[in-house]
Enzyme design. Structure first.
Site, PDB file in Angstrom:
ATOM      1  N   GLU A  49      32.967  15.166   5.500  1.00  0.00           N
ATOM      2  CA  GLU A  49      32.498  15.888   6.679  1.00  0.00           C
ATOM      3  C   GLU A  49      30.985  15.759   6.722  1.00  0.00           C
ATOM      4  O   GLU A  49      30.295  16.194   5.803  1.00  0.00           O
ATOM      5  CB  GLU A  49      32.855  17.378   6.573  1.00  0.00           C
ATOM      6  CG  GLU A  49      34.253  17.705   7.046  1.00  0.00           C
ATOM      7  CD  GLU A  49      34.553  19.190   6.931  1.00  0.00           C
ATOM      8  OE1 GLU A  49      35.738  19.532   6.857  1.00  0.00           O
ATOM      9  OE2 GLU A  49      33.600  20.003   6.892  1.00  0.00           O
ATOM     10  N   ASP A  60      27.270  29.503  10.493  1.00  0.00           N
ATOM     11  CA  ASP A  60      26.882  29.108   9.147  1.00  0.00           C
ATOM     12  C   ASP A  60      26.027  30.144   8.439  1.00  0.00           C
ATOM     13  O   ASP A  60      25.200  30.810   9.051  1.00  0.00           O
ATOM     14  CB  ASP A  60      26.125  27.778   9.199  1.00  0.00           C
ATOM     15  CG  ASP A  60      27.067  26.616   9.447  1.00  0.00           C
ATOM     16  OD1 ASP A  60      28.008  26.448   8.655  1.00  0.00           O
ATOM     17  OD2 ASP A  60      26.876  25.900  10.447  1.00  0.00           O
ATOM     18  N   TYR A 175      42.096  22.845   9.892  1.00  0.00           N
ATOM     19  CA  TYR A 175      41.103  23.393   8.957  1.00  0.00           C
ATOM     20  C   TYR A 175      41.296  24.902   8.957  1.00  0.00           C
ATOM     21  O   TYR A 175      40.960  25.569   9.936  1.00  0.00           O
ATOM     22  CB  TYR A 175      39.712  22.996   9.439  1.00  0.00           C
ATOM     23  CG  TYR A 175      38.541  23.340   8.544  1.00  0.00           C
ATOM     24  CD1 TYR A 175      38.400  24.595   7.954  1.00  0.00           C
ATOM     25  CD2 TYR A 175      37.543  22.396   8.299  1.00  0.00           C
ATOM     26  CE1 TYR A 175      37.313  24.884   7.149  1.00  0.00           C
ATOM     27  CE2 TYR A 175      36.442  22.692   7.504  1.00  0.00           C
ATOM     28  CZ  TYR A 175      36.337  23.949   6.928  1.00  0.00           C
ATOM     29  OH  TYR A 175      35.257  24.241   6.147  1.00  0.00           O
TER      30      TYR A 175
END
Lengths: 263, 410
Positions: A49, A60, A175
């Protein structure tokens, strides 16, 4: 079939779990970042990734925020990210590459132009954090038409009612985000993750890979054993941020990969 | 236009939360179920008379609404043209329009059983309003504020603390309002079960832009009947003007007039040091281009690679690189006109307002007033302008003193 589909088919035949590694493109500079990227397959990474830096990475934690800042301060651009992929592809035609990031740098380039360039560079899939299924017309549908996988995040808040919508236009793999929160924060707990992965697998044939909150080889093993594989990001990015030599970064990646592969 | 009820400008957003190209729901999957739930609960509340009864009572007895519509006689004489009215939302409890929206969201949060409220703030006005209403209802309140703003808006930080809120200085990114919004979103994605995110402007993922607009629309609705009361039945303003950062006070004034073709609508962006290549401004519409940030598509200040730029303005409340998506749409279809005013022009308007009207305006509405000063002299005396005095200037006197080169200690 993309390189992602091929890789998971091979792993399944070998009865092996997948190890997915995340690095931020251009962190701390393009040359170092490319050297690390080139070393990932030999360290046991099945899928790479590659982060596209963005000024406002809302999903994040501090580790990846800082990586993005370092990368942007070093002059990283979308052009340079794509060039990094081309340079990597010159020496590796098998390892799948998934670009991961936020929508605006893609939208700014123009979706059609981005997809053409991404495909030509040798990218196999996309993870775009701020594009839920409700916005599938933006990039997901055109990306699939261009032959790229569009990998979606499923989360602890994705309930049974919503899951089919999340899975509908997903390809490559699913995911699963192990915790409600940002990258690099709380630790994933295998006993919490196992039933969630089972729930998703009951609704799809796609591999389910678990990410967020995995930072040690033991955790990688524990989580991979209850899923089809796991993703490690912040733990690797932290080493890069600490300016560890490339060989040391890759040795730690190899230990994480070994953990996942021993599951 | 509105006459046939079909081509109305007031029907947006559509089911996808879009105003034309703009708006939408660009959030991570973790937040998606939350904003869908919020949308459902808001749609229900919107048509629930008990919800609005509670709002009306609090608006009247806690906020002090309706705010006056004030004929600024000396300003009008001075400018020598159009008749200038000021909508006095700076007289609200907490000194700005922000509380109109906060009340609505907190009542909704209570109905949803949420016990913890988070908010972002720039100048601190939205943070103070949120801390205030949380104190009134005994709710836990956490306010994210850029570290740079914490420093330059110390009085508001202390106010929030007095009101029982926890103020978290944001150092991620460059420590500004947009980074505070990023950190609020990171908090929300982490605390999904008990937390309600109270957004301070008409931006963010659907339903926030529409919901905040609906709560702020009390401003324009009051202007309609107040104008009729003072100028005669059926008389509407000829021009309405408001300052725009994210654009909530402007949307609140504009929205009830969108379908009245005789009403000119003008939004005033912060031109900082001037809208040019130096990018030292916050004029998203006049100096930016469409992009996706904080859950919606809108005009953004960004570089050629889609990286978001920092805005620049003397006014911390306008210091945001985006703008509400409904404004972006109104701009593109031409229903509203958007202009920019520089720091220097806003400072001049600030001082003139103090001297002529005995009103110390916030720097945000000083931008709107500066544009009034530009256009009023050339308009006929029967032309009526309503500008939104959306906040009082107590918080800004330090900044103004500094720019005027005066030492406050003297």
């Amino acid at each position: 079939m993309t390189r992602i589909d091929d890789t998971f088919a091979r792993l399944k035949a070998e009865r092996k779990k997948a190890f997915v590694a995340y690095i931020m493109g251009g962190d701390p500079d393009v040359a170092t970042s490319l050297a690390i990227m080139k070393g990932l397959p030999a360290a046991g990474v099945d899928v790479i990734e590659l982060g596209m830096p963005f000024t406002d990475p809302m999903a994040d934690g501090p580790t990846i925020q800082l990586a993005g800042q370092r990368s942007l301060e070093g002059g990283m651009t979308m052009d340079k990210t794509l060039r990094m992929v081309r340079d990597f592809r010159a020496g590796d035609s098998a390892t799948p590459i998934v670009l991961m990031g936020y929508y605006n740098p893609i939208y700014s380039r123009g979706v059609d132009r981005f997809l053409t360039d991404a495909k030509a560079a040798g990218i196999d899939g996309l993870i775009v954090v701020d594009l839920p299924p409700e916005e599938d017309d933006e990039l997901c549908i055109p990306a699939q038409a261009a032959g790229l996988n569009f990998i979606r995040l499923a989360t602890p808040t994705t309930d049974a009612k919503r899951l089919p919508k999340v899975l509908q236009n997903t390809s490559g793999f699913v995911y699963y985000v192990s915790v409600t929160g940002i990258t690099g924060a709380a630790a994933a707990v295998a006993t919490d993750v196992a039933p969630e992965v089972a729930r998703i697998k009951a609704s799809t044939d796609l591999p389910v890979i678990v990410g967020f909150g995995i930072s040690t080889p033991d955790q990688a093993k524990a989580i991979a054993s209850v899923a089809d594989g796991c993703v490690v990001g912040s733990a690797i990015v932290k080493d890069i941020g600490a300016k560890k030599p490339v060989a040391e970064v890759l040795a730690n990646v190899a230990a994480l990969a070994k953990g996942a592969h021993s599951a | 236009m509105a006459e046939d009820g079909i081509n109305s400008f007031m029907t947006g957003p559509d089911e996808q939360g879009r105003f034309g190209l703009f708006g939408g729901r660009f959030v991570s999957e973790t937040l998606m179920p939350l904003i869908l739930d919020l949308e459902e609960r808001y749609e229900f509340a919107k048509t629930d008379p008990t919800f609005w009864a509670e709002m009306d009572w609090l608006w009247k007895h806690y906020v002090g609404r309706p705010s006056p519509l004030y004929f600024a006689e000396r300003m009008t004489e001075h400018l020598g043209g159009a008749k200038v009215y000021m909508k006095r939302d700076e007289l609200n409890h907490t000194g700005a329009h922000k509380i109109n929206n906060v009340l609505g969201q907190i009542i909704l949060a209570r109905r949803m059983g949420k016990t913890r409220i988070i908010a972002e703030t720039g100048a601190g006005q939205h943070g103070v309003a949120t801390a205030t209403v949380c104190a009134k209802f005994g709710l836990q309140c956490v306010v994210y504020m850029g570290a740079h703003d914490v420093e330059r808006q110390a009085p508001n930080v202390f106010r929030m603390k007095l009101l029982g809120a926890e103020v978290i200085p944001v150092t991620s990114g460059r420590g500004t309002l947009k980074d505070a919004m990023n950190d609020a979103l990171r908090d929300w994605v982490t605390n999904v079960r008990d937390t309600f995110y109270c957004i301070g402007t008409v931006a963010g993922p659907h339903p926030y832009p529409a919901m905040v607009r609906d709560f702020q629309s009390i401003i324009g609705k009051e202007v309609r009947w107040q104008m009729a009361e003072q100028e005669g039945e059926g008389r509407l303003p000829d021009t309405v003007i408001a300052a725009i950062g994210g654009g909530s006070n402007a949307m609140g004034l504009f929205y009830p007039f969108l379908d009245d073709p005789s009403v000119n609508i003008i939004g005033v962006e912060a031109g900082g040091k001037g809208v040019d290549d130096r990018m030292e401004h916050c004029a998203s519409l006049t100096g930016g281009r469409p992009g996706v940030l904080h859950g919606n598509r809108t005009y953004l200040l960004q570089d050629p690679d889609g990286q978001i730029l920092e805005g620049f303005s003397i006014s911390a409340g306008l210091d945001y690189p985006g703008i509400g998506p409904e404004h972006a749409w109104l701009h593109d279809i031409g229903r509203a006109k958007y202009v920019s005013i520089t720091d220097a022009e806003a400072l001049e308007a600030f001082q003139l307002c103090c001297k002529l009207e005995g009103i110390i305006p916030a720097l945000e509405p000083s931008h709107a007033l500066a544009h009034v000063m530009k256009i009023a002299p050339d308009l006929p005396r029967d032309h009526i302008i309503v500008m939104n005095m959306c906040g009082r200037g107590d918080k800004d006197i330090f900044t103004v003193a500094k720019h005027l080169g005066q030492d406050m200690k003297v």
